[in-house]
Scaffold this motif. Structure first.
Motif, PDB file in Angstrom:
ATOM      1  N   ALA A   1       4.058  17.801 -27.482  1.00  0.00           N
ATOM      2  CA  ALA A   1       4.612  18.056 -26.012  1.00  0.00           C
ATOM      3  C   ALA A   1       3.744  17.249 -25.271  1.00  0.00           C
ATOM      4  CB  ALA A   1       4.849  19.659 -26.038  1.00  0.00           C
ATOM      5  N   GLY A   2       2.587  17.305 -25.312  1.00  0.00           N
ATOM      6  CA  GLY A   2       2.162  16.412 -24.298  1.00  0.00           C
ATOM      7  C   GLY A   2       2.306  14.794 -24.138  1.00  0.00           C
ATOM      8  N   VAL A   3       2.401  14.245 -25.523  1.00  0.00           N
ATOM      9  CA  VAL A   3       2.726  12.813 -25.686  1.00  0.00           C
ATOM     10  C   VAL A   3       3.925  12.766 -25.227  1.00  0.00           C
ATOM     11  CG1 VAL A   3       3.180  10.994 -27.211  1.00  0.00           C
ATOM     12  CG2 VAL A   3       0.999  12.513 -27.312  1.00  0.00           C
ATOM     13  N   THR A   4       4.992  13.602 -25.546  1.00  0.00           N
ATOM     14  CA  THR A   4       6.337  13.606 -24.909  1.00  0.00           C
ATOM     15  C   THR A   4       6.259  13.241 -23.451  1.00  0.00           C
ATOM     16  OG1 THR A   4       7.338  14.637 -26.927  1.00  0.00           O
ATOM     17  CG2 THR A   4       8.748  14.513 -24.861  1.00  0.00           C
ATOM     18  N   ARG A   5       5.931  14.173 -22.884  1.00  0.00           N
ATOM     19  CA  ARG A   5       5.689  14.095 -21.348  1.00  0.00           C
ATOM     20  C   ARG A   5       4.894  12.851 -20.657  1.00  0.00           C
ATOM     21  NH1 ARG A   5       3.846  19.467 -21.854  1.00  0.00           N
ATOM     22  NH2 ARG A   5       1.841  18.865 -21.631  1.00  0.00           N
ATOM     23  N   GLU A   6       3.693  12.290 -21.389  1.00  0.00           N
ATOM     24  CA  GLU A   6       3.058  11.198 -21.005  1.00  0.00           C
ATOM     25  C   GLU A   6       3.925   9.869 -21.178  1.00  0.00           C
ATOM     26  OE1 GLU A   6       0.193  11.397 -19.684  1.00  0.00           O
ATOM     27  OE2 GLU A   6       0.083   8.984 -19.635  1.00  0.00           O
ATOM     28  N   PHE A   7       4.537   9.913 -22.337  1.00  0.00           N
ATOM     29  CA  PHE A   7       5.144   8.384 -22.594  1.00  0.00           C
ATOM     30  C   PHE A   7       6.793   8.474 -22.287  1.00  0.00           C
ATOM     31  CE2 PHE A   7       0.955   8.159 -24.714  1.00  0.00           C
ATOM     32  CZ  PHE A   7       0.479   7.055 -24.079  1.00  0.00           C
ATOM     33  N   PHE A   8       7.251   9.728 -22.404  1.00  0.00           N
ATOM     34  CA  PHE A   8       8.786   9.627 -22.288  1.00  0.00           C
ATOM     35  C   PHE A   8       9.291  10.404 -21.065  1.00  0.00           C
ATOM     36  CE2 PHE A   8       7.460   9.120 -26.979  1.00  0.00           C
ATOM     37  CZ  PHE A   8       8.017   7.744 -27.034  1.00  0.00           C
ATOM     38  N   PRO A   9       8.839  10.272 -19.803  1.00  0.00           N
ATOM     39  CA  PRO A   9       9.255  11.159 -19.020  1.00  0.00           C
ATOM     40  C   PRO A   9      10.760  11.285 -18.572  1.00  0.00           C
ATOM     41  CG  PRO A   9       8.122   9.272 -18.288  1.00  0.00           C
ATOM     42  CD  PRO A   9       8.274   9.115 -19.562  1.00  0.00           C
ATOM     43  N   ASP A  10      11.630  10.238 -19.228  1.00  0.00           N
ATOM     44  CA  ASP A  10      13.081  10.546 -19.311  1.00  0.00           C
ATOM     45  C   ASP A  10      13.731  11.546 -19.795  1.00  0.00           C
ATOM     46  OD1 ASP A  10      13.104   9.995 -21.825  1.00  0.00           O
ATOM     47  OD2 ASP A  10      13.696   8.011 -22.114  1.00  0.00           O
ATOM     48  N   GLY A  11      13.074  12.407 -20.692  1.00  0.00           N
ATOM     49  CA  GLY A  11      13.523  13.775 -21.035  1.00  0.00           C
ATOM     50  C   GLY A  11      14.467  13.647 -22.220  1.00  0.00           C
ATOM     51  N   ARG A  12      14.872  12.387 -22.727  1.00  0.00           N
ATOM     52  CA  ARG A  12      15.717  12.324 -23.905  1.00  0.00           C
ATOM     53  C   ARG A  12      15.101  12.034 -25.204  1.00  0.00           C
ATOM     54  NH1 ARG A  12      20.035   7.439 -23.178  1.00  0.00           N
ATOM     55  NH2 ARG A  12      19.854   7.458 -25.499  1.00  0.00           N
TER      56      ARG A  12
END
Ligand SMILES: Cc1cc2nc3c(=O)[nH]c(=O)nc-3n(C[C@H](O)[C@H](O)[C@H](O)COP(=O)(O)O)c2cc1C
Length: 203
Positions: free
Chosen positions: A159-170
């Motif tokens: 979840a942290g890596v998703t927030r850090e590298f993919f802020p687009d939400g998709r």
């Protein structure tokens, strides 16, 4: 007449079987030899033919090459994975594109309505994760086919890596994978595999 040895039942020769499976290992250390963009492109050019539902191909790969990008990743990596993540010549964040359905009119043109079947985000995200994970398996074997070794790692805060590298939400980060040439002490002891009789049953 004796039955053929199992290795002789394949279309691939024994050396290719070994390269992809029997002799292939999960690497824990790597040499400094770089993995080039051309190698990565060649691997994708091969593994993109692996099948996915609706031909949706939801896997997205973010290559972390710069020291800055690697430093952004490390705080999210488990302590046991941190040193090898820091030192590998290439680390990829493997992610699912939850909005993969937007490309279906192009990728699945004989059923343009497939895009609308996937309107529900939760159901689509499940499809995206399942099929991107399948593609990660193809990628792992593709890395080996290129004569390289992979180190897949689930020990990180997805979840942290998703927030850090993919802020687009998709996009959703699924797995980290280090790639390179195996270094000294790259292997742990080979662990046992289940016998075929414990895995395959016939009715
Ligand atoms: C999805 C996945 C996640 C994994 N996560 C980690 C991990 O976080 N850390 C680690 O050291 N090894 C990890 N591994 C490596 C496995 O433990 C290793 O592939 C398995 O024991 C087989 O090793 P071998 O290929 O050398 O026989 C992972 C492997 C896979 C496929």
């Amino acid at each position: 007449m004796t039955a053929p040895a199992a290795a002789d039942l394949f279309a691939l020769d024994r050396a290719a079987q070994d390269l992809l499976f029997r002799a292939a290992r999960t690497a824990n250390t790597f040499t400094d030899e770089p993995v080039t963009d051309a190698q990565v492109a060649a691997i994708h050019d091969l593994i993109r033919y692996g099948p996915t539902a609706y031909n949706g191909q939801p896997l997205r790969v973010l290559l972390l090459r710069s020291p800055e990008s690697r430093a952004r990743l490390l705080p999210y990596v488990s302590s046991s994975n941190r040193a090898k993540t820091a030192s590998a010549p290439l680390v990829a964040v493997l992610a699912a594109d939850v909005d993969f359905h937007e490309r279906l009119p192009e990728l699945y043109p004989h059923r343009p309505q497939a895009r609308d079947w996937l309107a529900d985000r939760a159901a689509r995200a499940e499809q995206a994760r399942f099929n991107a994970t399948l593609q990660i398996g193809y990628l792992l074997v593709g890395v080996r086919a290129a004569g390289l070794a992979a180190g897949p790692m689930a020990g990180f805060d997805a979840a942290g890596v998703t927030r850090e590298f993919f802020p687009d939400g998709r996009h959703e980060a699924l797995l980290l994978m280090s790639v390179g040439h195996p270094g000294p002490d790259a292997w742990r002891e080979r662990l046992p595999r289940l016998p075929t009789a414990d895995v395959i049953h016939t009715l």
